[in-house]
Write a protein that holds these residues in place. Structure first.
Motif, PDB file in Angstrom:
ATOM      1  N   LYS A   1      18.283 -32.095   0.340  1.00 49.67           N
ATOM      2  CA  LYS A   1      17.071 -31.279   0.470  1.00 49.67           C
ATOM      3  C   LYS A   1      16.654 -30.715  -0.888  1.00 49.67           C
ATOM      4  O   LYS A   1      15.469 -30.731  -1.245  1.00 49.67           O
ATOM      5  CB  LYS A   1      17.303 -30.130   1.453  1.00 49.67           C
TER       6      LYS A   1
ATOM      7  N   ALA B   1      15.261 -33.400  -3.084  1.00 50.69           N
ATOM      8  CA  ALA B   1      13.919 -33.784  -2.642  1.00 50.69           C
ATOM      9  C   ALA B   1      12.899 -32.731  -3.065  1.00 50.69           C
ATOM     10  O   ALA B   1      11.802 -33.064  -3.527  1.00 50.69           O
ATOM     11  CB  ALA B   1      13.900 -33.974  -1.130  1.00 50.69           C
ATOM     12  N   THR B   2      13.252 -31.456  -2.926  1.00 45.52           N
ATOM     13  CA  THR B   2      12.339 -30.375  -3.319  1.00 45.52           C
ATOM     14  C   THR B   2      12.069 -30.418  -4.823  1.00 45.52           C
ATOM     15  O   THR B   2      10.928 -30.301  -5.275  1.00 45.52           O
ATOM     16  CB  THR B   2      12.937 -29.010  -2.925  1.00 45.52           C
ATOM     17  N   THR B   3      13.136 -30.599  -5.587  1.00 47.19           N
ATOM     18  CA  THR B   3      12.998 -30.668  -7.047  1.00 47.19           C
ATOM     19  C   THR B   3      12.143 -31.869  -7.445  1.00 47.19           C
ATOM     20  O   THR B   3      11.263 -31.765  -8.308  1.00 47.19           O
ATOM     21  CB  THR B   3      14.394 -30.770  -7.705  1.00 47.19           C
ATOM     22  N   ALA B   4      12.407 -33.017  -6.808  1.00 45.70           N
ATOM     23  CA  ALA B   4      11.645 -34.223  -7.141  1.00 45.70           C
ATOM     24  C   ALA B   4      10.173 -34.045  -6.778  1.00 45.70           C
ATOM     25  O   ALA B   4       9.282 -34.461  -7.543  1.00 45.70           O
ATOM     26  CB  ALA B   4      12.225 -35.428  -6.388  1.00 45.70           C
ATOM     27  N   THR B   5       9.886 -33.401  -5.658  1.00 43.38           N
ATOM     28  CA  THR B   5       8.497 -33.163  -5.249  1.00 43.38           C
ATOM     29  C   THR B   5       7.795 -32.258  -6.258  1.00 43.38           C
ATOM     30  O   THR B   5       6.648 -32.520  -6.650  1.00 43.38           O
ATOM     31  CB  THR B   5       8.463 -32.523  -3.844  1.00 43.38           C
ATOM     32  N   ALA B   6       8.482 -31.217  -6.679  1.00 38.98           N
ATOM     33  CA  ALA B   6       7.879 -30.293  -7.652  1.00 38.98           C
ATOM     34  C   ALA B   6       7.609 -31.012  -8.974  1.00 38.98           C
ATOM     35  O   ALA B   6       6.549 -30.825  -9.595  1.00 38.98           O
ATOM     36  CB  ALA B   6       8.796 -29.095  -7.860  1.00 38.98           C
TER      37      ALA B   6
ATOM     38  N   ILE C   1       7.093 -34.230  -9.409  1.00 37.32           N
ATOM     39  CA  ILE C   1       5.984 -35.181  -9.225  1.00 37.32           C
ATOM     40  C   ILE C   1       4.650 -34.441  -9.237  1.00 37.32           C
ATOM     41  O   ILE C   1       3.675 -34.901  -9.843  1.00 37.32           O
ATOM     42  CB  ILE C   1       6.173 -35.980  -7.918  1.00 37.32           C
ATOM     43  N   LYS C   2       4.579 -33.264  -8.587  1.00 37.75           N
ATOM     44  CA  LYS C   2       3.340 -32.477  -8.600  1.00 37.75           C
ATOM     45  C   LYS C   2       2.965 -32.075 -10.025  1.00 37.75           C
ATOM     46  O   LYS C   2       1.806 -32.178 -10.426  1.00 37.75           O
ATOM     47  CB  LYS C   2       3.493 -31.223  -7.731  1.00 37.75           C
TER      48      LYS C   2
ATOM     49  N   SER D   1       1.789 -35.047 -11.899  1.00 38.65           N
ATOM     50  CA  SER D   1       0.458 -35.452 -11.405  1.00 38.65           C
ATOM     51  C   SER D   1      -0.618 -34.548 -12.005  1.00 38.65           C
ATOM     52  O   SER D   1      -1.672 -35.026 -12.446  1.00 38.65           O
ATOM     53  CB  SER D   1       0.395 -35.368  -9.883  1.00 38.65           C
TER      54      SER D   1
END
Length: 200
Positions: free
Chosen positions: A164, A167-172, A174-175, A178
């Protein structure tokens, strides 16, 4: 301390395999057929040892009687005493021969009994013995499975938390990337538009 989920799965599978081998080996060990086979082999070994001892004693007695008889012939002065003692010695040393016959008859009976199929009552008793032997095995297997479950619960929860968190770190990330890329594209588009305006 957290391990790779794949390593945990492999560890669980290895523990299950070992537990299964232990249960199979225990079931084989308490199998009535295996118990009977081991007991028959042990009895054969004991009977063979007894036969050798008894038959060896009988052969030794015959040899002693021959030796005593020859010493009678050699010792002329002790003829009466030696001849009188030979039958007593031979009788005493061969006293075990009837025992040997009894042991051999017992062994033959044992082998015949082992070769005959079991009766209905024997099957019932063997089934009861097997069930009684398997209950503690099943209980212990359940306890071990429960212990394994409890021991693996915390590492599994830690692994889930790590996934988890990753995944949270990777999402941040990527944002952020981006936004940064969008800002760069916007800036390049603005520069290109300015450059086109200046050239016209």
């Amino acid at each position: 301390m957290a391990e790779d989920p794949q390593a945990l799965r492999q560890d669980i599978e290895e523990t299950r395999r070992l537990l299964s081998e232990d249960v199979d080996a225990l079931a084989n060990k308490v199998s009535p057929r295996q118990v009977m086979h081991r007991r028959t082999e042990a009895a054969r070994g004991r009977l063979s040892g007894w036969k050798d001892r008894v038959m060896g004693v009988g052969e030794h007695a015959a040899s002693s009687a021959r030796d005593a008889a020859s010493s009678v012939q050699d010792a002329g002065s002790k003829v009466g005493d030696t001849v009188g003692s030979v039958p007593a010695q031979a009788k005493e040393r061969t006293r075990g021969a009837p025992l040997a016959a009894g042991v051999i008859a017992f062994a033959a009976g044992w082998v015949v009994a082992a070769a005959l199929p079991p009766s209905t009552r024997e099957r019932e008793l063997a089934s009861t013995a097997k069930d009684n032997a398997m209950d503690p095995v099943k209980e212990r297997a359940g306890e071990m499975a429960q212990e394994l479950k409890e021991n693996l619960r915390e590492p599994a929860q830690e692994a889930v938390e790590q996934v988890k968190q990753s995944a949270t770190t990777a999402t941040a990330e990527i944002k952020d990337e981006s936004r940064s890329a969008a800002g760069e594209v916007k800036q390049q588009a603005q520069e290109s538009a300015d450059s086109v305006r200046q050239s016209t």
